[in-house]
Design a protein around this motif. Structure first.
Motif, PDB file in Angstrom:
ATOM      1  N   GLU A 347       0.891  -1.329   0.147  1.00 55.50           N
ATOM      2  CA  GLU A 347       0.010  -0.043   0.070  1.00 55.50           C
ATOM      3  C   GLU A 347       0.898   1.236  -0.017  1.00 55.50           C
ATOM      4  OE1 GLU A 347      -2.676  -0.416   3.027  1.00 55.50           O
ATOM      5  OE2 GLU A 347      -4.049  -1.644   2.353  1.00 55.50           O
ATOM      6  N   ASP A 351       0.626   4.106  -2.752  1.00 52.91           N
ATOM      7  CA  ASP A 351       0.238   5.388  -2.374  1.00 52.91           C
ATOM      8  C   ASP A 351       1.510   6.396  -3.275  1.00 52.91           C
ATOM      9  OD1 ASP A 351      -1.180   7.187  -0.419  1.00 52.91           O
ATOM     10  OD2 ASP A 351       0.904   7.737  -0.135  1.00 52.91           O
ATOM     11  N   ARG A 352       2.745   6.012  -3.272  1.00 48.60           N
ATOM     12  CA  ARG A 352       3.678   6.713  -3.893  1.00 48.60           C
ATOM     13  C   ARG A 352       3.258   6.892  -5.309  1.00 48.60           C
ATOM     14  NH1 ARG A 352       7.998   3.743  -2.922  1.00 48.60           N
ATOM     15  NH2 ARG A 352       8.390   3.022  -4.869  1.00 48.60           N
ATOM     16  N   MET A 354       0.654   6.760  -6.571  1.00 48.60           N
ATOM     17  CA  MET A 354      -0.792   7.625  -6.858  1.00 48.60           C
ATOM     18  C   MET A 354      -0.372   9.067  -7.377  1.00 48.60           C
ATOM     19  SD  MET A 354      -3.014   5.998  -4.098  1.00 48.60           S
ATOM     20  CE  MET A 354      -3.987   7.373  -3.968  1.00 48.60           C
ATOM     21  N   TRP A 355       0.426   9.621  -6.292  1.00 47.69           N
ATOM     22  CA  TRP A 355       0.726  10.891  -6.292  1.00 47.69           C
ATOM     23  C   TRP A 355       1.910  11.344  -7.288  1.00 47.69           C
ATOM     24  CZ3 TRP A 355      -3.625  12.100  -4.621  1.00 47.69           C
ATOM     25  CH2 TRP A 355      -4.331  11.646  -3.706  1.00 47.69           C
ATOM     26  N   ARG A 449      -4.950   3.785  -7.486  1.00 48.37           N
ATOM     27  CA  ARG A 449      -5.244   3.023  -6.182  1.00 48.37           C
ATOM     28  C   ARG A 449      -6.120   1.684  -6.572  1.00 48.37           C
ATOM     29  NH1 ARG A 449      -5.246   3.529  -1.058  1.00 48.37           N
ATOM     30  NH2 ARG A 449      -7.272   2.579   0.050  1.00 48.37           N
ATOM     31  N   PHE A 490     -10.210   9.585   0.491  1.00 51.32           N
ATOM     32  CA  PHE A 490      -9.258   9.763  -0.580  1.00 51.32           C
ATOM     33  C   PHE A 490      -8.998  11.157  -1.092  1.00 51.32           C
ATOM     34  CE2 PHE A 490      -8.808  10.212  -5.085  1.00 51.32           C
ATOM     35  CZ  PHE A 490      -7.679   9.984  -5.526  1.00 51.32           C
ATOM     36  N   ARG A 497      -2.781  17.021  -1.354  1.00 50.81           N
ATOM     37  CA  ARG A 497      -1.446  16.425  -2.225  1.00 50.81           C
ATOM     38  C   ARG A 497      -1.505  17.368  -3.316  1.00 50.81           C
ATOM     39  NH1 ARG A 497       1.025  11.922  -0.050  1.00 50.81           N
ATOM     40  NH2 ARG A 497       2.603  12.168  -1.667  1.00 50.81           N
TER      41      ARG A 497
END
Length: 530
Positions: A347, A351-352, A354-355, A449, A490, A497
């Motif tokens: 996860e 997450d890394r 994703m952004w 995600r 989210f 972010r």
């Protein structure tokens, strides 16, 4: 046979020589034709161009097979030689205990790792022990301590005291005639007591059940709802269970037969009918005029007979099954701990990415929204997730998996559905200009995600999408992540972010606002109107 093989090799060599001859003849004809048609200065460069193009074409045709042969998509992990099949349950339990150590070495949580290691050492000590363990359960008023006293023929507890007189586990050792192993009787605290202390003592009693080779549940009547839940929990442990109907001296023979039949009917399918036994551990005294009350002897002969039969016939099987069961559960617990750790690491990777993807699309938006699925699924993310689960993937294999998930996102309508959800949610609180800039980045992060969690499911299941296939996994993740709570969480992170940095950058790029009315171009005070 050798002569036939020699003829085959000779024929193959002859075929190669003929092919090379034809190729050289064709090359000579080509050189002659070009020399006739073109100036001599152009023949050499044109031949090089033709040869280079032919070589590239040949490599393009052969390269996929060559790559598949030399670089398999998933590098096979060297397999250990298979273990020999265990010859007994004790040996199988020992193998499972030894297999736990490599799993524990990969667990980073020191507290959880040490707890599992201590439990492993305890199970290993149980594997080497010599006694059978019989654990007695019952409510505080059922007479379990009196039953143990009757079995041992000595006082071992406060009989006749208030409910729950046994507050800690007590162990007593005895030997049965003809049984090579010793027998440990464990008196547990009373179950179904109120209050925090009672619940803690019940947990201690249930902990003893996990170590028992044979379980005895003592009741003084029909199983109440709470007692039946305890019975179900003990029976589900997969161990031999004996149900004792105590205090039979307080009821007549007809009532005793009725209760035994009722208990056997209710417990049918869980335990054998002969394992439901009547007893009177501490019969009430009979008053005698002019003399001391008569204390009848305890009626536990039927129980002793049944326990003796079970222990003599199945004692070795009971202890072996118990140790094997404990080692299996310990192995499952260690693997579950490692699985949770891998899930958390996966996860973090998702997450890394994703952004990262969201930031790229905010700066460089895609011209076509349908490309969001491809942009949201990164092949390097797939490779890193595989590495977390001990799977080494090549870049090409990761790319293939990423493309398959990207196509599935588009085919199921997840891209358009997700884009609509994100656009609607952002439009509620943000200006239209900010929404138009941020919607692709936030949507890509959300799709990343969904794809990343789908890959986690794939690797958790041993590189298998399951019975429903890839589409079912992606659809399930889509349904889970569009729920109100998950989507709200989210979006809160996405605002911090993606959207807030975008707003700050937009404010810096706007021209300065005009000053108050009446100020001059230089910023000084202007002429005041009369």
């Amino acid at each position: 046979m050798p002569r036939l093989r020699l003829w085959i090799w000779a024929g193959a060599a002859l075929a190669v020589i003929v092919a090379l001859s034809l190729l050289l003849q064709a090359f000579n004809n080509l050189v002659w034709q070009l020399s006739y048609l073109l100036p001599p200065a152009l023949v050499g460069p044109l031949l090089l161009l033709v040869l280079g193009g032919g070589t590239v074409l040949l490599l393009r045709l052969v390269w996929p097979w060559l790559r598949a042969w030399r670089n398999p998509r998933t590098k096979a992990t060297p397999r250990r030689p298979p273990l020999a099949a265990p010859s007994s349950r004790q040996e199988a339990a020992g193998q499972q205990l030894r297999a736990i150590d490599p799993v524990l070495e990969r667990v980073r949580d020191e507290v959880a790792r040490e707890a599992l290691r201590q439990e492993r050492d305890r199970v290993e000590a149980d594997l080497a022990r010599g006694d059978l363990m019989l654990v007695v359960f019952g409510s505080g008023s059922a007479g379990k301590t009196s039953l143990i006293r009757a079995l041992l023929q000595q006082v071992v507890g406060e009989v006749g005291a208030a409910m729950g007189s046994t507050t800690t586990c007590h162990t007593y050792r005895l030997r049965l005639k003809g049984l090579q192993r010793g027998l440990q009787l464990v008196d547990t605290p009373g179950i179904l007591e109120s209050g925090r202390d009672g619940q803690e003592r019940e947990q201690e009693a249930r902990g003893q059940a996990a170590r028992a080779d044979l379980l005895v549940l003592v009741v003084d009547g029909d199983l109440r709802a709470a007692e039946f839940q305890v019975f179900e929990a003990l029976a589900s442990l997969g161990k031999r269970l004996v149900l004792v109907l105590n205090k039979c001296d307080l009821r007549g023979e007809e009532e005793e037969r009725r209760l035994l039949a009722l208990l056997r009917q209710r417990c049918g399918g869980r335990i054998a009918a002969e394992d439901v036994i009547a007893a009177a551990a501490a019969p009430q005294s009979i008053p005698r005029p002019g003399g001391r009350p008569l204390q009848p002897a305890a009626e536990v002969e039927a129980l002793l007979r049944r326990l003796s039969e079970v222990l003599h016939q199945d004692g070795e099987e009971l202890i072996a099954d118990n140790i094997l069961l404990q080692s299996q559960r310990l192995s499952d617990a260690s693997r579950a701990l490692l699985s949770r750790q891998r899930r958390q690491d996966g996860e973090v990777i998702v997450d890394r990415y994703m952004w990262i993807g969201a930031g790229v699309l905010v700066v460089n938006p895609l011209p076509v929204v349908d490309l969001l699925g491809t942009a949201a699924v990164n092949a390097q993310m797939v490779v890193e997730l595989g590495r977390v689960y001990g799977v080494t993937l090549t870049r090409e294999a990761g790319q293939d998996l990423a493309l398959s998930v990207g196509r599935t996102l588009a085919g199921l309508g997840v891209i358009k559905g997700g884009l609509g959800l994100i656009t609607t949610a952002l439009s509620l609180n943000l200006p239209a200009l900010v929404v138009s800039k941020a919607v692709q980045g936030v949507s890509a992060a959300w799709l990343t995600r969904i794809a990343g969690l789908s890959f986690l499911t794939y690797f958790e299941q041993g590189q298998d999408w399951g019975d429903g296939g890839l589409q079912e996994v992606v659809r399930r993740q889509y349904d889970l992540n569009r729920r109100e709570g998950a989507l709200r969480g989210f979006l809160e992170v996405a605002l911090r972010r993606v959207v807030e940095p975008l707003q700050r950058r937009r404010d810096r790029q706007l021209p300065p606002r005009p000053g108050p009315r009446g100020e001059g171009a230089g910023g000084g005070p202007g002429r005041r109107a009369p």
